[in-house]
Design a protein around this motif. Structure first.
Motif, PDB file in Angstrom:
ATOM      1  N   ILE A 259       0.845  -1.200   0.000  1.00  0.00           N
ATOM      2  CA  ILE A 259       0.000   0.000   0.000  1.00  0.00           C
ATOM      3  C   ILE A 259       0.881   1.250   0.000  1.00  0.00           C
ATOM      4  CG2 ILE A 259      -1.679   1.328   1.327  1.00  0.00           C
ATOM      5  CD1 ILE A 259      -2.818  -1.283   2.357  1.00  0.00           C
ATOM      6  N   LEU A 260       1.962   1.220   0.792  1.00  0.00           N
ATOM      7  CA  LEU A 260       2.896   2.346   0.820  1.00  0.00           C
ATOM      8  C   LEU A 260       3.507   2.567  -0.565  1.00  0.00           C
ATOM      9  CD1 LEU A 260       4.573   4.515   2.230  1.00  0.00           C
ATOM     10  CD2 LEU A 260       6.151   2.713   2.977  1.00  0.00           C
ATOM     11  N   TRP A 261       3.868   1.464  -1.231  1.00  0.00           N
ATOM     12  CA  TRP A 261       4.428   1.566  -2.581  1.00  0.00           C
ATOM     13  C   TRP A 261       3.400   2.175  -3.543  1.00  0.00           C
ATOM     14  CZ3 TRP A 261       3.069  -0.651  -7.308  1.00  0.00           C
ATOM     15  CH2 TRP A 261       4.021  -0.537  -8.330  1.00  0.00           C
ATOM     16  N   LEU A 262       2.135   1.762  -3.421  1.00  0.00           N
ATOM     17  CA  LEU A 262       1.086   2.333  -4.254  1.00  0.00           C
ATOM     18  C   LEU A 262       0.964   3.840  -4.017  1.00  0.00           C
ATOM     19  CD1 LEU A 262      -1.898  -0.216  -4.114  1.00  0.00           C
ATOM     20  CD2 LEU A 262      -0.433   0.299  -6.067  1.00  0.00           C
ATOM     21  N   GLY A 263       1.025   4.238  -2.746  1.00  0.00           N
ATOM     22  CA  GLY A 263       0.935   5.658  -2.426  1.00  0.00           C
ATOM     23  C   GLY A 263       2.069   6.463  -3.036  1.00  0.00           C
ATOM     24  N   GLU A 264       3.279   5.925  -2.981  1.00  0.00           N
ATOM     25  CA  GLU A 264       4.423   6.622  -3.561  1.00  0.00           C
ATOM     26  C   GLU A 264       4.313   6.711  -5.079  1.00  0.00           C
ATOM     27  OE1 GLU A 264       7.688   4.397  -2.066  1.00  0.00           O
ATOM     28  OE2 GLU A 264       7.813   5.525  -0.184  1.00  0.00           O
ATOM     29  N   ARG A 265       3.784   5.648  -5.699  1.00  0.00           N
ATOM     30  CA  ARG A 265       3.608   5.691  -7.160  1.00  0.00           C
ATOM     31  C   ARG A 265       2.545   6.714  -7.556  1.00  0.00           C
ATOM     32  NH1 ARG A 265       7.277   3.356  -6.215  1.00  0.00           N
ATOM     33  NH2 ARG A 265       7.998   5.444  -6.760  1.00  0.00           N
ATOM     34  N   ILE A 266       1.495   6.832  -6.735  1.00  0.00           N
ATOM     35  CA  ILE A 266       0.470   7.845  -7.020  1.00  0.00           C
ATOM     36  C   ILE A 266       1.082   9.237  -6.932  1.00  0.00           C
ATOM     37  CG2 ILE A 266      -1.655   8.899  -6.159  1.00  0.00           C
ATOM     38  CD1 ILE A 266      -2.592   6.132  -5.332  1.00  0.00           C
ATOM     39  N   THR A 267       1.932   9.462  -5.921  1.00  0.00           N
ATOM     40  CA  THR A 267       2.579  10.764  -5.772  1.00  0.00           C
ATOM     41  C   THR A 267       3.474  11.077  -6.970  1.00  0.00           C
ATOM     42  OG1 THR A 267       2.549  10.525  -3.364  1.00  0.00           O
ATOM     43  CG2 THR A 267       4.034  12.166  -4.275  1.00  0.00           C
ATOM     44  N   ASP A 268       4.216  10.076  -7.453  1.00  0.00           N
ATOM     45  CA  ASP A 268       5.164  10.294  -8.553  1.00  0.00           C
ATOM     46  C   ASP A 268       4.477  10.358  -9.916  1.00  0.00           C
ATOM     47  OD1 ASP A 268       7.195  10.270  -6.721  1.00  0.00           O
ATOM     48  OD2 ASP A 268       7.716   8.163  -7.022  1.00  0.00           O
ATOM     49  N   LYS A 269       3.552   9.425 -10.167  1.00  0.00           N
ATOM     50  CA  LYS A 269       2.969   9.291 -11.504  1.00  0.00           C
ATOM     51  C   LYS A 269       1.535   9.811 -11.602  1.00  0.00           C
ATOM     52  CE  LYS A 269       6.627   6.959 -12.861  1.00  0.00           C
ATOM     53  NZ  LYS A 269       7.599   7.530 -13.847  1.00  0.00           N
ATOM     54  N   GLY A 270       0.874   9.954 -10.450  1.00  0.00           N
ATOM     55  CA  GLY A 270      -0.529  10.355 -10.468  1.00  0.00           C
ATOM     56  C   GLY A 270      -0.723  11.791 -10.049  1.00  0.00           C
ATOM     57  N   ILE A 271      -1.863  12.042  -9.421  1.00  0.00           N
ATOM     58  CA  ILE A 271      -2.224  13.394  -8.978  1.00  0.00           C
ATOM     59  C   ILE A 271      -2.481  13.370  -7.479  1.00  0.00           C
ATOM     60  CG2 ILE A 271      -4.708  13.152  -9.360  1.00  0.00           C
ATOM     61  CD1 ILE A 271      -2.726  16.220 -10.397  1.00  0.00           C
ATOM     62  N   GLY A 272      -2.000  14.368  -6.765  1.00  0.00           N
ATOM     63  CA  GLY A 272      -2.219  14.442  -5.331  1.00  0.00           C
ATOM     64  C   GLY A 272      -1.160  13.690  -4.539  1.00  0.00           C
TER      65      GLY A 272
ATOM     66  N   GLY B 131      -8.967  18.225   3.835  1.00  0.00           N
ATOM     67  CA  GLY B 131      -7.598  18.593   3.490  1.00  0.00           C
ATOM     68  C   GLY B 131      -7.108  17.933   2.219  1.00  0.00           C
ATOM     69  N   VAL B 132      -7.367  16.628   2.072  1.00  0.00           N
ATOM     70  CA  VAL B 132      -6.887  15.905   0.900  1.00  0.00           C
ATOM     71  C   VAL B 132      -7.597  16.364  -0.364  1.00  0.00           C
ATOM     72  CG1 VAL B 132      -6.666  13.626  -0.166  1.00  0.00           C
ATOM     73  CG2 VAL B 132      -6.199  13.899   2.259  1.00  0.00           C
ATOM     74  N   VAL B 133      -8.908  16.578  -0.278  1.00  0.00           N
ATOM     75  CA  VAL B 133      -9.652  17.044  -1.452  1.00  0.00           C
ATOM     76  C   VAL B 133      -9.150  18.419  -1.894  1.00  0.00           C
ATOM     77  CG1 VAL B 133     -11.909  17.818  -2.253  1.00  0.00           C
ATOM     78  CG2 VAL B 133     -11.708  15.679  -1.000  1.00  0.00           C
ATOM     79  N   LEU B 134      -8.929  19.324  -0.953  1.00  0.00           N
ATOM     80  CA  LEU B 134      -8.427  20.653  -1.304  1.00  0.00           C
ATOM     81  C   LEU B 134      -7.038  20.576  -1.914  1.00  0.00           C
ATOM     82  CD1 LEU B 134      -9.569  22.773   1.784  1.00  0.00           C
ATOM     83  CD2 LEU B 134     -10.514  22.833  -0.522  1.00  0.00           C
ATOM     84  N   ASP B 135      -6.191  19.718  -1.359  1.00  0.00           N
ATOM     85  CA  ASP B 135      -4.830  19.579  -1.872  1.00  0.00           C
ATOM     86  C   ASP B 135      -4.839  19.031  -3.291  1.00  0.00           C
ATOM     87  OD1 ASP B 135      -2.000  19.727  -1.530  1.00  0.00           O
ATOM     88  OD2 ASP B 135      -1.955  17.559  -1.308  1.00  0.00           O
ATOM     89  N   THR B 136      -5.683  18.028  -3.559  1.00  0.00           N
ATOM     90  CA  THR B 136      -5.764  17.430  -4.898  1.00  0.00           C
ATOM     91  C   THR B 136      -6.339  18.427  -5.898  1.00  0.00           C
ATOM     92  OG1 THR B 136      -6.113  15.255  -3.877  1.00  0.00           O
ATOM     93  CG2 THR B 136      -6.614  15.461  -6.212  1.00  0.00           C
ATOM     94  N   LEU B 137      -7.387  19.145  -5.516  1.00  0.00           N
ATOM     95  CA  LEU B 137      -7.968  20.155  -6.400  1.00  0.00           C
ATOM     96  C   LEU B 137      -6.976  21.271  -6.700  1.00  0.00           C
ATOM     97  CD1 LEU B 137     -11.611  20.524  -5.030  1.00  0.00           C
ATOM     98  CD2 LEU B 137     -10.857  19.294  -7.058  1.00  0.00           C
ATOM     99  N   GLN B 138      -6.134  21.602  -5.715  1.00  0.00           N
ATOM    100  CA  GLN B 138      -5.133  22.645  -5.937  1.00  0.00           C
ATOM    101  C   GLN B 138      -4.122  22.208  -6.995  1.00  0.00           C
ATOM    102  OE1 GLN B 138      -1.675  22.633  -4.836  1.00  0.00           O
ATOM    103  NE2 GLN B 138      -1.326  24.750  -5.481  1.00  0.00           N
ATOM    104  N   GLN B 139      -3.751  20.925  -7.005  1.00  0.00           N
ATOM    105  CA  GLN B 139      -2.819  20.434  -8.018  1.00  0.00           C
ATOM    106  C   GLN B 139      -3.463  20.439  -9.400  1.00  0.00           C
ATOM    107  OE1 GLN B 139      -0.437  16.993  -7.297  1.00  0.00           O
ATOM    108  NE2 GLN B 139      -0.334  17.309  -5.090  1.00  0.00           N
ATOM    109  N   ILE B 140      -4.731  20.028  -9.476  1.00  0.00           N
ATOM    110  CA  ILE B 140      -5.432  20.075 -10.770  1.00  0.00           C
ATOM    111  C   ILE B 140      -5.560  21.520 -11.243  1.00  0.00           C
ATOM    112  CG2 ILE B 140      -7.614  19.567 -11.931  1.00  0.00           C
ATOM    113  CD1 ILE B 140      -7.990  17.211 -10.049  1.00  0.00           C
ATOM    114  N   GLU B 141      -5.864  22.423 -10.319  1.00  0.00           N
ATOM    115  CA  GLU B 141      -5.969  23.846 -10.648  1.00  0.00           C
ATOM    116  C   GLU B 141      -4.663  24.380 -11.221  1.00  0.00           C
ATOM    117  OE1 GLU B 141      -7.942  27.881  -9.653  1.00  0.00           O
ATOM    118  OE2 GLU B 141      -8.676  25.876 -10.030  1.00  0.00           O
TER     119      GLU B 141
END
Length: 447
Positions: free
Chosen positions: A169-182, A411-421
């Motif tokens: 799960i930690l690896w998935l989270g790091e991949r989302i940070t590197d390759k995904g959004i948020g 907090g997470v929703v605002l942070d993710t929306l800020q990156q999309i913005e």
């Protein structure tokens, strides 16, 4: 509605952003699928007692953060929380231990070392939590264990599987940070919380529909309206900042002018984020643990009130602990003296305030003024689930009225929306909002 559709079209037209969103959805789907994969040797139909145990108290919190994997005896049962615990410990060591303070000042290389230590500590925590989880599983649902597998074999293999599941799960989270959004780890926590919302929503709806004497459908609508109001209030509080103006002196080097711009130091109302609630909850679970060695009926009236999260005594002590931890955590994470020194080193000053000690005292005074209302608001939000419980709202649905789960979601929703913005604005598209900007949480973690 037309502008919303146009915004979605713009998001889809940006190839990099579209790819990142699709990768994020794929990794989240893998995580949710793993939450239903049961440990080898477990009969899922015999886990009724374990699911009953996770309906209230500490177990319900752990089950919510794992997205129901805890009560399903899944390979992801321990979720991402061991990593969060390890991160908190390492963060505190970075404040108190000189060796960790030195690593923090080393920049990228120091950050990598601290991340590695965090992973090592996560494994140690998993090697303790996994056997404890399996022992509790045996006590609650012994019939779910396959008689063909010895307890020793099951304990060893399942401990390895649970530890590997959490690290995956930690690896998935790091991949989302590197390759995904948020932020990947924060998104995984948020998805685990949201996964429980439809079931809790449905249970509350059915309960109110069957209880016509208690208001029925009208009362359920009132609850939803109150929930929306609480979410809006949490968004305003999380976004709240006190801006301190900073003026930088002009310098002319080789005919070029540097500095001279006015900037701001944003001091957030919730500078400590959800950490005071987590620390306070950890202390409030001590009486519950002590009661576990005996029984609630044999406990004193004081202890009985301390294990009842809807009692006045419990919530008063809980609120006082949150206020105290808010001041403590804000004091150790924000250093006015260091901020004043950095500002002076870069030829910056607050208009009307002398550089150095006077600046540090001014920043400390501002922090003290905003910490008090921030801590009070945080205590009220943390006690909102108890208030909802007093109105006969079911415990599963009441958890979304406040506390750690609500602040993490916001907090997470605002942070993710800020990156999309930022992706939209960088390519000269309109942002998500017609006015204003989404500020996010300025890099703060979700826990």
């Amino acid at each position: 509605m037309k502008k919303l559709i146009e915004t979605f079209k713009n998001i889809w037209m940006i190839e990099d952003l579209r790819q990142r969103i699709l990768i994020t959805i794929l990794f989240i789907a893998i995580y949710r699928l793993g939450s239903f994969v049961v440990l080898p040797g477990i009969d899922p139909s015999q886990l009724t007692a374990l699911r009953t145990q996770t309906e209230a108290g500490l177990m319900s919190l752990l089950n919510m953060f794992s997205g129901g994997a805890f009560s399903n005896a899944s390979i992801f049962a321990l979720g991402i929380m061991p990593y969060i615990s390890a991160s908190i410990v390492i963060q505190l060591l970075g404040i108190a231990v000189p060796a960790f303070q030195k690593m923090q000042r080393e920049g990228e290389s120091g950050r990598r070392k601290m991340n590695q230590y965090t992973r090592y500590l996560t494994i140690l925590i998993l090697l303790v939590q996994a056997p404890a989880y399996l022992t509790n599983l045996k006590m609650q649902s012994a019939g779910a264990l396959s008689p063909a597998i010895s307890w020793t074999t099951f304990m060893i293999t399942s401990t390895i599987i649970l530890a590997a599941g959490s690290m995956f799960i930690l690896w998935l989270g790091e991949r989302i940070t590197d390759k995904g959004i948020g932020n990947g780890v924060s998104l995984i926590i948020m998805i685990g919380i949201i996964a429980r919302l439809p079931e809790a929503f449905g249970q509350e709806f059915v309960a109110r529909l069957n209880n016509l004497s208690g208001g029925g459908l009208l009362m359920f609508i009132v609850e939803v309206v109150i929930l929306l109001f609480v979410v809006c209030a949490a968004i305003l509080l999380v976004q709240g900042t006190r801006k301190i103006p900073v003026q930088y002196a002009k310098r002319v080097v080789c005919g070029q002018q540097f500095g001279g711009a006015r900037q701001y130091i944003p001091l957030k109302l919730f500078a400590a984020n959800v950490m005071p609630i987590i620390f306070a909850q950890a202390l409030m679970f001590i009486p519950i643990t002590l009661i576990g060695f005996t029984s609630v009926d044999q406990a004193t009236p004081f202890m009985q009130m301390m294990v009842d999260h809807t009692s006045v005594l419990y919530n008063v002590i809980f609120a006082l602990l949150i206020i105290a931890f808010t001041y403590f955590y804000t004091a150790i994470t924000l250093n006015p003296t260091q901020m004043a020194e950095d500002m002076k080193r870069n030829n910056g000053f607050i208009p009307g305030i002398k550089p150095g000690k006077a600046t540090a005292e001014y920043i400390d005074q501002i922090m003290s003024r905003i910490t008090l209302p921030g801590s009070l608001a945080l205590a009220i939000i943390a006690c909102m689930p108890a208030f909802a419980g007093l109105l006969n709202v079911k415990a599963e649905f009441a958890q979304f009225f406040g506390g750690t789960s609500l602040l993490i979601l916001v907090g997470v929703v605002l942070d993710t929306l800020q990156q999309i913005e930022s992706h939209l604005l960088m390519r000269h598209y309109d942002g998500l909002l017609s006015s204003g900007r989404i500020h996010g949480r300025s890099g703060m973690s979700a826990y």
